[in-house]
Design a protein around this motif. Structure first.
Motif, short mmCIF file in Angstrom:
data_model
loop_
_atom_site.label_atom_id
_atom_site.label_comp_id
_atom_site.label_asym_id
_atom_site.label_seq_id
_atom_site.Cartn_x
_atom_site.Cartn_y
_atom_site.Cartn_z
N CYS A 1 0.81 -1.22 0.00
CA CYS A 1 0.00 0.00 0.00
C CYS A 1 0.85 1.27 0.00
CB CYS A 1 -0.93 -0.01 1.21
SG CYS A 1 -2.16 -1.32 1.18
N ALA A 2 2.17 1.12 -0.06
CA ALA A 2 3.05 2.29 0.00
C ALA A 2 2.75 3.30 -1.10
CB ALA A 2 4.51 1.86 -0.06
N HIS A 3 2.25 2.86 -2.22
CA HIS A 3 1.97 3.75 -3.35
C HIS A 3 0.62 4.47 -3.21
CE1 HIS A 3 -0.24 0.13 -4.38
NE2 HIS A 3 -0.94 0.85 -5.23
N LEU A 4 -0.15 4.14 -2.20
CA LEU A 4 -1.48 4.74 -2.03
C LEU A 4 -1.41 5.93 -1.07
CD1 LEU A 4 -3.53 1.45 -1.64
CD2 LEU A 4 -3.36 2.89 -3.66
N PRO A 5 -1.69 7.12 -1.57
CA PRO A 5 -1.66 8.28 -0.68
C PRO A 5 -2.79 8.16 0.35
CG PRO A 5 -2.57 8.87 -2.82
CD PRO A 5 -2.09 7.45 -2.92
N GLY A 6 -2.50 8.55 1.56
CA GLY A 6 -3.51 8.52 2.60
C GLY A 6 -3.64 7.19 3.31
N VAL A 7 -2.85 6.18 2.90
CA VAL A 7 -2.91 4.88 3.57
C VAL A 7 -1.66 4.74 4.43
CG1 VAL A 7 -2.87 2.38 3.27
CG2 VAL A 7 -4.23 3.80 1.72
N THR A 8 -1.90 4.49 5.70
CA THR A 8 -0.81 4.25 6.64
C THR A 8 -1.11 2.97 7.39
OG1 THR A 8 -0.50 6.63 6.94
CG2 THR A 8 0.48 5.19 8.59
N ILE A 9 -0.16 2.09 7.45
CA ILE A 9 -0.31 0.86 8.20
C ILE A 9 0.64 0.93 9.38
CG2 ILE A 9 -0.04 -1.64 8.16
CD1 ILE A 9 -0.74 -1.49 5.15
N ARG A 10 0.10 0.69 10.56
CA ARG A 10 0.90 0.72 11.78
C ARG A 10 0.80 -0.62 12.48
NH1 ARG A 10 3.30 5.97 12.45
NH2 ARG A 10 1.85 7.36 11.44
N ASN A 11 1.90 -1.06 13.02
CA ASN A 11 1.93 -2.23 13.87
C ASN A 11 2.23 -1.72 15.27
OD1 ASN A 11 2.10 -4.76 14.96
ND2 ASN A 11 4.01 -5.31 13.95
N ALA A 12 1.29 -1.87 16.18
CA ALA A 12 1.46 -1.32 17.52
C ALA A 12 1.00 -2.33 18.55
CB ALA A 12 0.67 -0.03 17.65
#
Length: 126
Positions: A1-12
């Protein structure tokens, strides 16, 4: 999803790591039954703040026996009791081996305080 603006994936490690939101979608998969009641209370406080207005909280949990602090059903039901004033149930399904709960963040006057996710009927398909 790195190429998708506005998408952030977090591992927490929730509830310990409280990543600043708001988020449109938060996924809790196979985690809530590891939490004791104090952790669930902290998670409920965090999740109600971190989920964007009209955002979703998706919970997927095993419903079989565990040796963790809670069962999947007990953990989700307790989290619901703690957070239900800020969410509505968009979908709730329970199978023999897992449950899927999709909650939508709502304004306080829109929240569905009348039924827990477990009160929803089991459906044949997801």
């Amino acid at each position: 999803c790195a190429h998708l603006p506005g998408v952030t994936i977090r591992n927490a490690r929730i509830p310990r790591d409280q990543v600043a939101g708001p988020f449109d979608l938060i996924l809790l998969s196979e985690v809530a039954y590891y939490w004791d009641s104090d952790d669930l209370a902290e998670a409920a406080r965090y999740l109600t703040e971190a989920t964007a207005a009209d955002g979703h909280l998706l919970l997927v949990h095993w419903t079989g026996e565990t040796d963790y602090p809670k069962s999947g059903d007990d953990a989700v039901e307790e989290l619901w009791r703690l957070a239900h004033t800020r969410f509505t149930v968009a979908r709730a399904e329970r199978r023999a081996e897992y449950r899927l709960d999709l909650w939508r963040r709502a304004s306080k006057d829109q929240a569905d305080n009348s039924k827990s996710p477990g009160a929803r009927e089991e459906r044949a398909s997801i």
